[in-house]
Design an enzyme around this catalytic site. Structure first.
Site, PDB file in Angstrom:
ATOM      1  N   HIS A  64      38.389  17.652  -3.703  1.00 53.37           N
ATOM      2  CA  HIS A  64      37.754  18.858  -4.234  1.00 53.37           C
ATOM      3  C   HIS A  64      38.771  19.937  -4.599  1.00 53.37           C
ATOM      4  O   HIS A  64      39.826  20.026  -4.000  1.00 53.37           O
ATOM      5  CB  HIS A  64      36.809  19.467  -3.189  1.00 53.37           C
ATOM      6  CG  HIS A  64      35.769  18.533  -2.708  1.00 53.37           C
ATOM      7  ND1 HIS A  64      35.301  18.559  -1.423  1.00 53.37           N
ATOM      8  CD2 HIS A  64      35.078  17.543  -3.333  1.00 53.37           C
ATOM      9  CE1 HIS A  64      34.368  17.627  -1.265  1.00 53.37           C
ATOM     10  NE2 HIS A  64      34.221  16.991  -2.410  1.00 53.37           N
ATOM     11  N   LYS A  74      44.077  26.750   0.621  1.00 53.12           N
ATOM     12  CA  LYS A  74      43.378  26.418   1.869  1.00 53.12           C
ATOM     13  C   LYS A  74      44.374  26.174   2.999  1.00 53.12           C
ATOM     14  O   LYS A  74      45.402  25.527   2.805  1.00 53.12           O
ATOM     15  CB  LYS A  74      42.538  25.151   1.700  1.00 53.12           C
ATOM     16  CG  LYS A  74      41.437  25.264   0.678  1.00 53.12           C
ATOM     17  CD  LYS A  74      40.714  23.942   0.501  1.00 53.12           C
ATOM     18  CE  LYS A  74      39.653  24.036  -0.567  1.00 53.12           C
ATOM     19  NZ  LYS A  74      39.034  22.739  -0.832  1.00 53.12           N
ATOM     20  N   TYR A 134      38.355  25.228   7.376  1.00 53.01           N
ATOM     21  CA  TYR A 134      39.063  25.608   6.153  1.00 53.01           C
ATOM     22  C   TYR A 134      39.149  27.128   6.108  1.00 53.01           C
ATOM     23  O   TYR A 134      38.124  27.797   6.133  1.00 53.01           O
ATOM     24  CB  TYR A 134      38.268  25.252   4.894  1.00 53.01           C
ATOM     25  CG  TYR A 134      37.707  23.897   4.717  1.00 53.01           C
ATOM     26  CD1 TYR A 134      38.176  23.083   3.692  1.00 53.01           C
ATOM     27  CD2 TYR A 134      36.644  23.434   5.492  1.00 53.01           C
ATOM     28  CE1 TYR A 134      37.611  21.835   3.454  1.00 53.01           C
ATOM     29  CE2 TYR A 134      36.082  22.194   5.269  1.00 53.01           C
ATOM     30  CZ  TYR A 134      36.575  21.399   4.239  1.00 53.01           C
ATOM     31  OH  TYR A 134      36.013  20.181   4.009  1.00 53.01           O
ATOM     32  N   ASP A 170      30.629  13.109  -4.531  1.00 51.78           N
ATOM     33  CA  ASP A 170      31.982  12.568  -4.433  1.00 51.78           C
ATOM     34  C   ASP A 170      32.112  11.153  -5.001  1.00 51.78           C
ATOM     35  O   ASP A 170      33.225  10.650  -5.142  1.00 51.78           O
ATOM     36  CB  ASP A 170      32.470  12.608  -2.984  1.00 51.78           C
ATOM     37  CG  ASP A 170      32.787  14.027  -2.527  1.00 51.78           C
ATOM     38  OD1 ASP A 170      32.887  14.928  -3.392  1.00 51.78           O
ATOM     39  OD2 ASP A 170      32.933  14.233  -1.312  1.00 51.78           O
TER      40      ASP A 170
END
Length: 183
Positions: A64, A74, A134, A170
């Site tokens: 992603h 991140k 995250y 996904d």
């Protein structure tokens, strides 16, 4: 107290090791400290959103990223369990464009991975269960949400030898060759 920043094979992606203080009661550590991140050369980061996911063994989330102008850096870590964590360089002018780095993150080592804007990110759960944190440098914007095929053979990612558990989303991302990078 402090952190140690270790280089990976991809420029600007760093493995972060925190200092852990333990005794017979358990342990203590800082997951993030802006001043101490400045000491290891990551003082420019401004985290604005934290996300937490729970996953079971084999769950594969990724690859992603968010398109500009909503791209996210991140800082990822595992609060419980163990994952194979992956970053893929999507920066068109980078000498490592299309290359990936894979590291094991786990709740015993308390290690973290910093992935800047311009990279796709994903992970696969090794342990029975996993809590994954995250810290993001930009807010989530659904219209900027994008991804890359987790199983693209040109990426040569050494995913775990267990059947991946994937979301519908996904399963349908493009391969790198079909993809025009926005970075």
């Amino acid at each position: 107290m402090g952190f140690r920043r270790l280089k990976t094979s991809l420029q600007d992606v760093y493995l972060i090791e925190p200092k852990i203080f333990g005794d017979d009661r358990g342990f203590f550590l800082e997951l993030y400290n802006a001043n101490k991140f400045k000491d290891i050369g990551l003082g420019h980061l401004n985290f604005v959103q934290d996300n937490l996911s729970f996953s079971r063994k084999g769950a594969l989330r990724g690859l992603h990223f968010q398109r500009p102008p909503h791209a996210q850096g991140k800082l990822v870590s595992v609060l419980q369990g163990k994952v194979l964590d992956v970053a893929v360089d999507l920066r068109k002018n980078s000498p490592t464009f299309g290359q990936s780095v894979c590291v094991e993150l786990d709740s015993e080592k308390r290690n973290m991975l910093y992935i800047p804007e311009g990279f796709a990110h994903g992970f696969q759960v090794i342990s029975d269960e996993c809590l994954f944190l995250y810290k993001c440098t930009n807010f989530y914007h659904p219209e900027a949400d994008a991804g890359l095929a987790w199983d693209d053979p040109t990426l040569n990612i050494p995913w775990l030898d267990i059947p991946p558990v994937l979301s519908q989303k996904d399963q349908n991302h493009p391969h790198l060759a079909e993809f025009d990078s926005p970075f």
